[in-house]
Design a protein around this motif. Structure first.
Motif, PDB file in Angstrom:
ATOM      1  N   ARG A  21       0.832  -1.211   0.000  1.00 63.13           N
ATOM      2  CA  ARG A  21       0.000   0.000   0.000  1.00 63.13           C
ATOM      3  C   ARG A  21       0.860   1.252   0.000  1.00 63.13           C
ATOM      4  O   ARG A  21       0.533   2.237  -0.667  1.00 63.13           O
ATOM      5  CB  ARG A  21      -0.964  -0.015   1.185  1.00 63.13           C
ATOM      6  N   LEU A  22       1.952   1.219   0.704  1.00 66.91           N
ATOM      7  CA  LEU A  22       2.854   2.368   0.704  1.00 66.91           C
ATOM      8  C   LEU A  22       3.413   2.602  -0.694  1.00 66.91           C
ATOM      9  O   LEU A  22       3.477   3.741  -1.168  1.00 66.91           O
ATOM     10  CB  LEU A  22       3.978   2.151   1.715  1.00 66.91           C
ATOM     11  N   ARG A  23       3.771   1.535  -1.382  1.00 67.90           N
ATOM     12  CA  ARG A  23       4.269   1.657  -2.759  1.00 67.90           C
ATOM     13  C   ARG A  23       3.182   2.190  -3.692  1.00 67.90           C
ATOM     14  O   ARG A  23       3.448   3.044  -4.531  1.00 67.90           O
ATOM     15  CB  ARG A  23       4.775   0.308  -3.257  1.00 67.90           C
ATOM     16  N   LEU A  24       1.955   1.667  -3.554  1.00 69.99           N
ATOM     17  CA  LEU A  24       0.858   2.121  -4.400  1.00 69.99           C
ATOM     18  C   LEU A  24       0.558   3.597  -4.178  1.00 69.99           C
ATOM     19  O   LEU A  24       0.361   4.353  -5.127  1.00 69.99           O
ATOM     20  CB  LEU A  24      -0.394   1.273  -4.157  1.00 69.99           C
ATOM     21  N   LEU A  25       0.530   4.015  -2.924  1.00 67.47           N
ATOM     22  CA  LEU A  25       0.307   5.423  -2.606  1.00 67.47           C
ATOM     23  C   LEU A  25       1.400   6.284  -3.223  1.00 67.47           C
ATOM     24  O   LEU A  25       1.134   7.329  -3.814  1.00 67.47           O
ATOM     25  CB  LEU A  25       0.251   5.620  -1.089  1.00 67.47           C
ATOM     26  N   SER A  26       2.627   5.827  -3.130  1.00 67.18           N
ATOM     27  CA  SER A  26       3.757   6.549  -3.707  1.00 67.18           C
ATOM     28  C   SER A  26       3.646   6.625  -5.231  1.00 67.18           C
ATOM     29  O   SER A  26       3.948   7.667  -5.831  1.00 67.18           O
ATOM     30  CB  SER A  26       5.060   5.856  -3.310  1.00 67.18           C
ATOM     31  N   LEU A  27       3.203   5.545  -5.856  1.00 59.68           N
ATOM     32  CA  LEU A  27       3.041   5.541  -7.307  1.00 59.68           C
ATOM     33  C   LEU A  27       1.998   6.559  -7.751  1.00 59.68           C
ATOM     34  O   LEU A  27       2.217   7.301  -8.717  1.00 59.68           O
ATOM     35  CB  LEU A  27       2.635   4.144  -7.792  1.00 59.68           C
ATOM     36  N   VAL A  28       0.872   6.609  -7.061  1.00 55.77           N
ATOM     37  CA  VAL A  28      -0.180   7.564  -7.428  1.00 55.77           C
ATOM     38  C   VAL A  28       0.301   8.987  -7.167  1.00 55.77           C
ATOM     39  O   VAL A  28       0.170   9.863  -8.020  1.00 55.77           O
ATOM     40  CB  VAL A  28      -1.488   7.273  -6.668  1.00 55.77           C
ATOM     41  N   ALA A  29       0.858   9.224  -6.000  1.00 55.04           N
ATOM     42  CA  ALA A  29       1.312  10.566  -5.640  1.00 55.04           C
ATOM     43  C   ALA A  29       2.436  11.047  -6.551  1.00 55.04           C
ATOM     44  O   ALA A  29       2.577  12.251  -6.783  1.00 55.04           O
ATOM     45  CB  ALA A  29       1.762  10.599  -4.187  1.00 55.04           C
ATOM     46  N   GLY A  30       3.195  10.120  -7.096  1.00 59.75           N
ATOM     47  CA  GLY A  30       4.341  10.485  -7.922  1.00 59.75           C
ATOM     48  C   GLY A  30       4.028  10.721  -9.390  1.00 59.75           C
ATOM     49  O   GLY A  30       4.912  11.099 -10.158  1.00 59.75           O
ATOM     50  N   THR A  31       2.789  10.521  -9.792  1.00 55.59           N
ATOM     51  CA  THR A  31       2.439  10.777 -11.193  1.00 55.59           C
ATOM     52  C   THR A  31       2.399  12.277 -11.448  1.00 55.59           C
ATOM     53  O   THR A  31       2.202  13.068 -10.531  1.00 55.59           O
ATOM     54  CB  THR A  31       1.075  10.154 -11.563  1.00 55.59           C
ATOM     55  N   ASP A  33       0.173  14.097 -12.882  1.00 49.27           N
ATOM     56  CA  ASP A  33      -1.110  14.742 -12.571  1.00 49.27           C
ATOM     57  C   ASP A  33      -1.732  14.238 -11.271  1.00 49.27           C
ATOM     58  O   ASP A  33      -2.874  14.558 -10.965  1.00 49.27           O
ATOM     59  CB  ASP A  33      -2.097  14.589 -13.732  1.00 49.27           C
ATOM     60  N   GLY A  34      -0.994  13.436 -10.491  1.00 50.16           N
ATOM     61  CA  GLY A  34      -1.497  12.947  -9.213  1.00 50.16           C
ATOM     62  C   GLY A  34      -2.621  11.947  -9.354  1.00 50.16           C
ATOM     63  O   GLY A  34      -3.412  11.765  -8.438  1.00 50.16           O
ATOM     64  N   GLU A  35      -2.680  11.261 -10.496  1.00 50.27           N
ATOM     65  CA  GLU A  35      -3.772  10.333 -10.766  1.00 50.27           C
ATOM     66  C   GLU A  35      -3.225   9.118 -11.509  1.00 50.27           C
ATOM     67  O   GLU A  35      -2.322   9.234 -12.324  1.00 50.27           O
ATOM     68  CB  GLU A  35      -4.824  11.040 -11.615  1.00 50.27           C
ATOM     69  N   VAL A  60      -8.365   4.236   0.099  1.00 50.77           N
ATOM     70  CA  VAL A  60      -9.517   5.129  -0.080  1.00 50.77           C
ATOM     71  C   VAL A  60     -10.268   5.266   1.243  1.00 50.77           C
ATOM     72  O   VAL A  60     -10.611   6.377   1.663  1.00 50.77           O
ATOM     73  CB  VAL A  60     -10.448   4.615  -1.204  1.00 50.77           C
ATOM     74  N   GLU A  61     -10.521   4.149   1.923  1.00 48.90           N
ATOM     75  CA  GLU A  61     -11.244   4.179   3.194  1.00 48.90           C
ATOM     76  C   GLU A  61     -10.495   4.973   4.259  1.00 48.90           C
ATOM     77  O   GLU A  61     -11.115   5.573   5.131  1.00 48.90           O
ATOM     78  CB  GLU A  61     -11.515   2.756   3.681  1.00 48.90           C
ATOM     79  N   ALA A  62      -9.168   4.990   4.169  1.00 46.02           N
ATOM     80  CA  ALA A  62      -8.360   5.755   5.117  1.00 46.02           C
ATOM     81  C   ALA A  62      -8.365   7.245   4.789  1.00 46.02           C
ATOM     82  O   ALA A  62      -7.881   8.058   5.565  1.00 46.02           O
ATOM     83  CB  ALA A  62      -6.927   5.223   5.137  1.00 46.02           C
ATOM     84  N   GLY A  63      -8.897   7.601   3.620  1.00 46.06           N
ATOM     85  CA  GLY A  63      -8.966   9.004   3.238  1.00 46.06           C
ATOM     86  C   GLY A  63      -7.732   9.530   2.548  1.00 46.06           C
ATOM     87  O   GLY A  63      -7.579  10.739   2.386  1.00 46.06           O
ATOM     88  N   LEU A  64      -6.849   8.643   2.124  1.00 49.76           N
ATOM     89  CA  LEU A  64      -5.618   9.062   1.461  1.00 49.76           C
ATOM     90  C   LEU A  64      -5.781   9.200  -0.051  1.00 49.76           C
ATOM     91  O   LEU A  64      -5.108  10.011  -0.681  1.00 49.76           O
ATOM     92  CB  LEU A  64      -4.486   8.086   1.781  1.00 49.76           C
ATOM     93  N   ALA A  74     -10.959   1.948 -12.873  1.00 46.63           N
ATOM     94  CA  ALA A  74     -10.998   2.860 -11.725  1.00 46.63           C
ATOM     95  C   ALA A  74      -9.732   3.707 -11.757  1.00 46.63           C
ATOM     96  O   ALA A  74      -8.631   3.205 -12.024  1.00 46.63           O
ATOM     97  CB  ALA A  74     -11.063   2.075 -10.422  1.00 46.63           C
ATOM     98  N   TYR A  75      -9.900   4.983 -11.496  1.00 54.78           N
ATOM     99  CA  TYR A  75      -8.778   5.912 -11.426  1.00 54.78           C
ATOM    100  C   TYR A  75      -8.672   6.422  -9.999  1.00 54.78           C
ATOM    101  O   TYR A  75      -9.679   6.696  -9.352  1.00 54.78           O
ATOM    102  CB  TYR A  75      -8.984   7.088 -12.389  1.00 54.78           C
ATOM    103  N   TYR A  76      -7.451   6.546  -9.540  1.00 55.67           N
ATOM    104  CA  TYR A  76      -7.191   6.985  -8.170  1.00 55.67           C
ATOM    105  C   TYR A  76      -6.351   8.242  -8.182  1.00 55.67           C
ATOM    106  O   TYR A  76      -5.461   8.403  -9.021  1.00 55.67           O
ATOM    107  CB  TYR A  76      -6.460   5.879  -7.393  1.00 55.67           C
ATOM    108  N   ARG A  77      -6.629   9.117  -7.238  1.00 56.40           N
ATOM    109  CA  ARG A  77      -5.828  10.328  -7.069  1.00 56.40           C
ATOM    110  C   ARG A  77      -5.684  10.597  -5.575  1.00 56.40           C
ATOM    111  O   ARG A  77      -6.508  10.160  -4.772  1.00 56.40           O
ATOM    112  CB  ARG A  77      -6.456  11.509  -7.792  1.00 56.40           C
ATOM    113  N   THR A  78      -4.657  11.311  -5.249  1.00 55.99           N
ATOM    114  CA  THR A  78      -4.451  11.647  -3.839  1.00 55.99           C
ATOM    115  C   THR A  78      -5.505  12.662  -3.404  1.00 55.99           C
ATOM    116  O   THR A  78      -5.923  13.515  -4.182  1.00 55.99           O
ATOM    117  CB  THR A  78      -3.044  12.227  -3.600  1.00 55.99           C
TER     118      THR A  78
END
Length: 98
Positions: A21-31, A33-35, A60-64, A74-78
């Motif tokens: 999850r830490l890696r996934l969060l980093s991948l999204v945040a590092g794009t 456009d943040g997505e 997502v449930e954690a609000g991050l 599905a698309y994810y963004r910070t």
């Protein structure tokens, strides 16, 4: 630290305590456009789409992260400010009267 704040922080920390999850969060945040599309997140972590989706649901449930369905993907963004809030919570001194 108030009980409600401690519970919220614990939920955030639990979400990012998992290496995937830490890696996934980093991948999204590092794009740029943040997505990121879920379809682009499976290869970097070498996991199946259902497994990555499970990890993303927890973030997502954690609000991050926020999730948006576009067709079959599905698309994810910070979430704006969520990472700053997490970082600030980690550097603030813990006190029972806050």
């Amino acid at each position: 630290m108030p009980v409600q704040r401690a519970e919220q922080l614990a939920r955030l920390l639990k979400a990012v305590a998992d290496p995937t999850r830490l890696r996934l969060l980093s991948l999204v945040a590092g794009t740029d456009d943040g997505e990121a599309c879920i379809c682009d997140l499976t290869a970097p972590v070498e996991l199946s789409q259902p497994t990555v989706s499970h990890h993303m649901k927890i973030l997502v449930e954690a609000g991050l992260l926020a999730r948006e369905q576009r067709g079959k993907w599905a698309y994810y963004r910070t979430v704006p400010g969520a990472l700053r809030q997490l970082a600030d919570a980690l550097v603030q001194p813990l006190s029972s009267d806050q």
